[in-house]
Design a protein around this motif. Structure first.
Motif, PDB file in Angstrom:
ATOM      1  N   ILE A   1      44.953   9.457  21.071  1.00  0.00           N
ATOM      2  CA  ILE A   1      44.954  10.913  20.928  1.00  0.00           C
ATOM      3  C   ILE A   1      46.394  11.321  20.625  1.00  0.00           C
ATOM      4  O   ILE A   1      47.282  11.151  21.468  1.00  0.00           O
ATOM      5  CB  ILE A   1      44.452  11.615  22.208  1.00  0.00           C
ATOM      6  CG1 ILE A   1      42.998  11.222  22.483  1.00  0.00           C
ATOM      7  CG2 ILE A   1      44.562  13.128  22.070  1.00  0.00           C
ATOM      8  CD1 ILE A   1      42.835  10.042  23.401  1.00  0.00           C
TER       9      ILE A   1
ATOM     10  N   PHE B   1      36.738  20.221  19.510  1.00  0.00           N
ATOM     11  CA  PHE B   1      37.542  19.067  19.926  1.00  0.00           C
ATOM     12  C   PHE B   1      36.915  18.291  21.079  1.00  0.00           C
ATOM     13  O   PHE B   1      36.740  17.067  21.000  1.00  0.00           O
ATOM     14  CB  PHE B   1      38.946  19.530  20.318  1.00  0.00           C
ATOM     15  CG  PHE B   1      39.792  18.450  20.917  1.00  0.00           C
ATOM     16  CD1 PHE B   1      40.389  17.489  20.130  1.00  0.00           C
ATOM     17  CD2 PHE B   1      39.986  18.384  22.295  1.00  0.00           C
ATOM     18  CE1 PHE B   1      41.167  16.489  20.678  1.00  0.00           C
ATOM     19  CE2 PHE B   1      40.753  17.390  22.858  1.00  0.00           C
ATOM     20  CZ  PHE B   1      41.348  16.433  22.044  1.00  0.00           C
TER      21      PHE B   1
ATOM     22  N   ILE C   1      40.945   4.547  22.059  1.00  0.00           N
ATOM     23  CA  ILE C   1      41.132   5.726  21.216  1.00  0.00           C
ATOM     24  C   ILE C   1      42.556   6.230  21.426  1.00  0.00           C
ATOM     25  O   ILE C   1      43.028   6.355  22.556  1.00  0.00           O
ATOM     26  CB  ILE C   1      40.149   6.858  21.579  1.00  0.00           C
ATOM     27  CG1 ILE C   1      38.703   6.368  21.514  1.00  0.00           C
ATOM     28  CG2 ILE C   1      40.345   8.059  20.654  1.00  0.00           C
ATOM     29  CD1 ILE C   1      37.707   7.363  22.073  1.00  0.00           C
TER      30      ILE C   1
ATOM     31  N   ASP D   1      38.563   8.418  11.414  1.00  0.00           N
ATOM     32  CA  ASP D   1      39.478   9.252  12.194  1.00  0.00           C
ATOM     33  C   ASP D   1      39.052  10.713  12.144  1.00  0.00           C
ATOM     34  O   ASP D   1      38.346  11.142  11.220  1.00  0.00           O
ATOM     35  CB  ASP D   1      40.906   9.120  11.664  1.00  0.00           C
ATOM     36  CG  ASP D   1      41.419   7.694  11.734  1.00  0.00           C
ATOM     37  OD1 ASP D   1      40.908   6.929  12.558  1.00  0.00           O
ATOM     38  OD2 ASP D   1      42.318   7.362  10.943  1.00  0.00           O
ATOM     39  N   GLU D   2      39.498  11.473  13.125  1.00  0.00           N
ATOM     40  CA  GLU D   2      39.200  12.906  13.181  1.00  0.00           C
ATOM     41  C   GLU D   2      40.502  13.691  13.297  1.00  0.00           C
ATOM     42  O   GLU D   2      41.443  13.259  13.976  1.00  0.00           O
ATOM     43  CB  GLU D   2      38.295  13.234  14.367  1.00  0.00           C
ATOM     44  CG  GLU D   2      36.912  12.604  14.305  1.00  0.00           C
ATOM     45  CD  GLU D   2      36.031  13.216  13.227  1.00  0.00           C
ATOM     46  OE1 GLU D   2      36.402  14.275  12.683  1.00  0.00           O
ATOM     47  OE2 GLU D   2      34.964  12.641  12.942  1.00  0.00           O
TER      48      GLU D   2
ATOM     49  N   TYR E   1      43.117   6.262  25.347  1.00  0.00           N
ATOM     50  CA  TYR E   1      41.926   6.072  26.194  1.00  0.00           C
ATOM     51  C   TYR E   1      41.490   4.616  26.086  1.00  0.00           C
ATOM     52  O   TYR E   1      41.407   4.066  24.991  1.00  0.00           O
ATOM     53  CB  TYR E   1      40.785   6.974  25.737  1.00  0.00           C
ATOM     54  CG  TYR E   1      39.480   6.690  26.476  1.00  0.00           C
ATOM     55  CD1 TYR E   1      39.221   7.305  27.696  1.00  0.00           C
ATOM     56  CD2 TYR E   1      38.544   5.786  25.956  1.00  0.00           C
ATOM     57  CE1 TYR E   1      38.045   7.025  28.388  1.00  0.00           C
ATOM     58  CE2 TYR E   1      37.375   5.501  26.649  1.00  0.00           C
ATOM     59  CZ  TYR E   1      37.128   6.114  27.864  1.00  0.00           C
ATOM     60  OH  TYR E   1      35.979   5.839  28.566  1.00  0.00           O
TER      61      TYR E   1
ATOM     62  N   LEU F   1      42.624  11.999  16.210  1.00  0.00           N
ATOM     63  CA  LEU F   1      41.843  11.099  17.052  1.00  0.00           C
ATOM     64  C   LEU F   1      41.614   9.806  16.277  1.00  0.00           C
ATOM     65  O   LEU F   1      40.992   9.819  15.199  1.00  0.00           O
ATOM     66  CB  LEU F   1      40.506  11.732  17.428  1.00  0.00           C
ATOM     67  CG  LEU F   1      40.589  13.063  18.191  1.00  0.00           C
ATOM     68  CD1 LEU F   1      39.192  13.615  18.429  1.00  0.00           C
ATOM     69  CD2 LEU F   1      41.324  12.885  19.513  1.00  0.00           C
ATOM     70  N   TYR F   2      42.139   8.713  16.806  1.00  0.00           N
ATOM     71  CA  TYR F   2      42.029   7.414  16.142  1.00  0.00           C
ATOM     72  C   TYR F   2      41.126   6.506  16.983  1.00  0.00           C
ATOM     73  O   TYR F   2      41.575   5.877  17.940  1.00  0.00           O
ATOM     74  CB  TYR F   2      43.402   6.766  16.007  1.00  0.00           C
ATOM     75  CG  TYR F   2      44.372   7.513  15.132  1.00  0.00           C
ATOM     76  CD1 TYR F   2      44.213   7.548  13.759  1.00  0.00           C
ATOM     77  CD2 TYR F   2      45.467   8.180  15.683  1.00  0.00           C
ATOM     78  CE1 TYR F   2      45.104   8.219  12.940  1.00  0.00           C
ATOM     79  CE2 TYR F   2      46.370   8.858  14.874  1.00  0.00           C
ATOM     80  CZ  TYR F   2      46.185   8.874  13.503  1.00  0.00           C
ATOM     81  OH  TYR F   2      47.070   9.542  12.714  1.00  0.00           O
ATOM     82  N   PRO F   3      39.851   6.400  16.643  1.00  0.00           N
ATOM     83  CA  PRO F   3      38.949   5.532  17.413  1.00  0.00           C
ATOM     84  C   PRO F   3      38.971   4.098  16.904  1.00  0.00           C
ATOM     85  O   PRO F   3      39.588   3.783  15.870  1.00  0.00           O
ATOM     86  CB  PRO F   3      37.581   6.175  17.162  1.00  0.00           C
ATOM     87  CG  PRO F   3      37.696   6.735  15.778  1.00  0.00           C
ATOM     88  CD  PRO F   3      39.130   7.174  15.615  1.00  0.00           C
TER      89      PRO F   3
ATOM     90  N   LYS G   1      33.770  16.323  20.136  1.00  0.00           N
ATOM     91  CA  LYS G   1      34.064  15.182  19.276  1.00  0.00           C
ATOM     92  C   LYS G   1      34.718  14.052  20.064  1.00  0.00           C
ATOM     93  O   LYS G   1      34.347  12.874  19.917  1.00  0.00           O
ATOM     94  CB  LYS G   1      34.975  15.628  18.124  1.00  0.00           C
ATOM     95  CG  LYS G   1      35.459  14.515  17.221  1.00  0.00           C
ATOM     96  CD  LYS G   1      34.312  13.708  16.630  1.00  0.00           C
ATOM     97  CE  LYS G   1      33.451  14.533  15.711  1.00  0.00           C
ATOM     98  NZ  LYS G   1      32.408  13.694  15.058  1.00  0.00           N
ATOM     99  N   LEU G   2      35.697  14.387  20.917  1.00  0.00           N
ATOM    100  CA  LEU G   2      36.355  13.349  21.705  1.00  0.00           C
ATOM    101  C   LEU G   2      35.383  12.701  22.680  1.00  0.00           C
ATOM    102  O   LEU G   2      35.413  11.484  22.884  1.00  0.00           O
ATOM    103  CB  LEU G   2      37.558  13.940  22.462  1.00  0.00           C
ATOM    104  CG  LEU G   2      38.357  12.951  23.313  1.00  0.00           C
ATOM    105  CD1 LEU G   2      38.813  11.752  22.490  1.00  0.00           C
ATOM    106  CD2 LEU G   2      39.564  13.648  23.945  1.00  0.00           C
TER     107      LEU G   2
END
Length: 720
Positions: A317, A297, A315, A356-357, A412, A369-371, A300-301
């Motif tokens: 979270i 995690f 991003i 996305d992750e 973020y 996780l939405y970047p 990746k973040l």
């Protein structure tokens, strides 16, 4: 027939008339706004029109009245001469078989322009099954015909290159149907020919893409950027096997800037994607779900944060916690719990974008996780998609679960710039979402942080409030609307906090419910209210009924029946003098428990009132069959009564409903003379609100009782 009955009949007739008129207006508006002409015509030689919608003039150039009864012209004459025989033949054949008809032909408008139209409809038959009329809709399809002609011209020019390319090539409509495909694309998708592919794949969004939202993302990208490049998606082949493709495509426009179609190329990248997947699974995936694990995690973040800084993006979270998972895990065992987690993980994968992750953080906690977000608002549809996906029924071992989830979100760089603080913010938001009743998504904010601090302070203080005698009851009179006498008191809890002053129940009762303090507090309220009944009898000689509010948690999960029985026995209070008020939503938490508890309480002899009536999930069945004595109409329908005709109509309907079921009806929140008079004349039994009295402390209640003493005579007679 008394005045109340006449009033009720008049009100019902008025409401039915208004409803009928409103429905007719709605139907007229819908028909007039449809794209095309709605019609009904006689099934005769001239297609004599007996109804046409307003769309007639835009389609044909003729106003509707000129076609009605063929006054100035007929639809037969408008139909292109070369197409009349064909159109009649298709319609006649369909009518003879009692089937719907669909056809395309040309018409000649009033200005001489020739249009292509599509007609869909069916016959109207008499009792003997003979056709007497036709009805349907006629729409302009000239633009589509122009597109088809343009495509035909283009196809002749590029057919050789198109057919012989080793890359899959396509042309599709914006709505998602294939206009053209080459042999290479047919082979890639597992079809014997391009014609078979075009015929079978008539809805790209639902038939081709594995992800149900992938086609909309494809079209949105083209609208935003004019093209898509290396657009990677998982798709189904003809035999159901899934492969990965990469698309490059753009839109083709007409001279007016309207999209004619999309065209592009497709490449099979399944082998590369499988190789990437294998590499990714090494050491960083969760063994159960195949998702990234907690160890992967942070890395990746961190990489997503670096990319966000470079692209000046945000991003989201999102901490996801499955509601009530522990209950399922404990009841059906860990094997069933694991299967549930696997299915949830699969659904999360299907609900995300390729960028996305998803991380399984541990237990039933997942992190999304939405970047690449431009604003905080961009996260809302992504979160809604996740919650909707999880909420779909899940079947495991012959059990069907309707799962929900609670979500806490931090952004973020808006909320924090380092990973640990971002996690802390998301976790705090998740905590707030679960406290708010679960099945919610909560965004972190400074206000939330302050609220959490206040909530923790309340939780700590509640642990000592009873021992320190900081809790107290206020009493609000309930007034008999017809006679102006006091009919009862409602006991309302307050908390005299040593530092924060008087705290109303809506600020601490939810915390008490969550922490379990509600059971001790609830018993204290019952004891104190029953003591008040006894003290009023001793001091004033009256037996005044008292109502207390019961939390749904206390009602459904505590030993409420035993507690009430014990308190009544200890205080030696007649059961009928105690009313328990419960919100109607409580029944939906556990219907069987709700019913059983109601019946047991009624067996004790206490009265039952449904509080906040009208804003929950009321239905005639439970009002009719459950042992309920009183309906308390929520104050939301009383407020703004002077300005809201709707509120007045609803109030009348609710009062009449209660009367028809032989329940006592109480209206809460009465604050003005107008509201009092309205409810008085509506037949409402009991009123409660600031118009009569605010909630009163012990001392204020004593003064109120002394002033109102003449109005207690009816209570004394009841007691005697």
């Amino acid at each position: 027939m008394n005045s109340h009955t006449i009033l009720g009949i008049m009100q019902t007739d008025i409401m039915e008339s208004l409803l009928t008129a409103q429905q007719q207006r709605l139907m007229d508006t819908l028909l007039d706004n449809l794209d095309g002409m709605i019609y009904r015509c006689l099934y005769d030689d001239s297609w004599t029109m007996i109804y046409v919608s307003k769309g007639c003039e835009m389609l044909t150039g003729y106003p509707p009245f000129s076609l009605l009864l063929n006054k100035e012209t007929s639809y037969e004459r408008i139909t292109h001469p070369d197409d009349r025989e064909m159109a009649r033949g298709i319609i006649a054949e369909a009518v003879s078989k009692h089937e719907r008809f669909e056809l395309e032909y040309r018409i000649i408008r009033a200005d001489g322009e020739v249009l292509w139209v599509a007609e869909r409809g069916s016959g109207v038959f008499d009792d003997g099954g003979q056709p007497v009329a036709l009805e349907g809709i006629i729409q302009d399809i000239s633009r589509r015909k122009q597109i088809e002609q343009a495509l035909f011209s283009t196809e002749q020019k590029y057919r050789s290159m198109f057919d012989n390319s080793t890359l899959g090539m396509f042309q599709t409509t914006e709505s998602g149907t294939y206009l053209n495909a080459n042999p290479a694309l047919a082979k890639l998708y597992g079809y014997a020919s391009a014609a078979e592919l075009i015929s079978d794949l008539n809805n790209i969004s639902t038939q081709l893409y594995v992800s149900e939202n992938r086609r909309s993302e494809f079209t949105e990208a083209i609208r935003s950027y004019g093209r898509v490049q290396n657009f990677e998606s998982e798709v189904y082949q003809h035999d159901g096997k899934a492969i990965w493709i990469s698309e490059n495509a753009h839109a083709v426009y007409d001279t007016l800037g309207n999209i004619l179609y999309y065209e592009g190329t497709v490449e099979d990248i399944t082998e590369r994607k499988n190789h990437e997947r294998q590499i990714r699974q090494l050491a960083v995936t969760d063994n159960l779900t195949g998702l990234l694990n907690r160890h992967a995690f942070s890395g990746k973040l961190a990489s997503l944060i670096a990319e966000a800084d470079k692209m000046q993006r945000k991003i989201a979270i999102a901490f996801i916690d499955l509601d009530h998972f522990k209950l399922i895990n404990d009841t059906l065992g860990h094997r069933a719990g694991d299967k549930l987690l696997e299915k949830v993980a699969q659904r999360l994968i299907q609900s995300t974008r390729p960028t996305d992750e998803i991380v399984r953080f541990g237990g039933d906690e997942f992190v999304m996780l939405y970047p690449g977000l431009r604003s905080v608002d961009d996260a809302e549809p992504l979160l809604a998609r996740v919650m909707e996906t999880i909420s779909q029924p899940i079947e495991i071992n012959d059990y069907v679960f309707n799962m929900t989830c609670s979500v806490g979100v931090s952004i973020y760089p808006d909320h924090a710039q380092d990973i640990d603080t971002l996690l802390s913010c998301a976790d705090s938001a998740l905590y707030s979402a679960k406290n708010a009743g679960k099945n919610k998504a909560q965004m972190f904010s400074g206000t939330l942080a302050q609220q959490l601090g206040e909530r923790n302070e309340i939780e700590y203080g509640l642990g000592h409030a009873l021992q320190r005698e900081e809790l107290m009851l206020y009493y609000q009179p309930k007034i008999n609307m017809q006679h102006g006498n006091i009919s009862a008191l409602e006991a309302l809890i307050r908390w005299q906090h040593p530092e924060r002053g008087l705290i109303p129940p809506d600020q601490f009762i939810p915390v008490a419910e969550e922490t379990g303090h509600i059971f001790a507090i609830g018993e204290w309220v019952l004891q104190t209210a029953c003591q008040k009944i006894k003290s009023m009898q001793k001091e004033w000689g009256y037996l005044v009924p008292v109502a207390v509010n019961v939390s749904p948690i206390q009602f459904l999960r505590g030993n409420l029946v035993e507690t009430v029985q014990r308190v009544l026995r200890q205080q030696r209070v007649p059961p009928h003098l105690l009313t328990l008020e419960v919100t109607e939503n409580a029944r939906f938490k556990d219907e069987a428990m709700f019913t059983r508890t109601l019946e047991q309480l009624k067996h004790l002899g206490v009265c039952i009132a449904i509080d906040d009536f009208g804003i929950g999930y009321s239905n005639m069945a439970y009002l009719k069959n459950y042992p309920i004595d009183e309906l308390k109409i929520d104050k939301a329908f009383v407020q703004d009564l002077e300005q809201s005709v709707t509120n007045g109509n609803i109030l009348l309907a609710l009062v009449n409903l209660g009367k028809s079921l032989h329940k006592s009806v109480t209206a809460e929140g009465i604050e003005t003379e107008y509201q009092h008079q309205f409810l008085l004349h509506s037949g409402c039994d009991v009123g409660q609100g600031y118009y009569y009295s605010r909630p009163l402390s012990e001392q204020a209640l004593a003064e109120f009782m002394r002033k109102q003493k003449p109005k207690f005579d009816h209570l004394q007679r009841v007691a005697g």
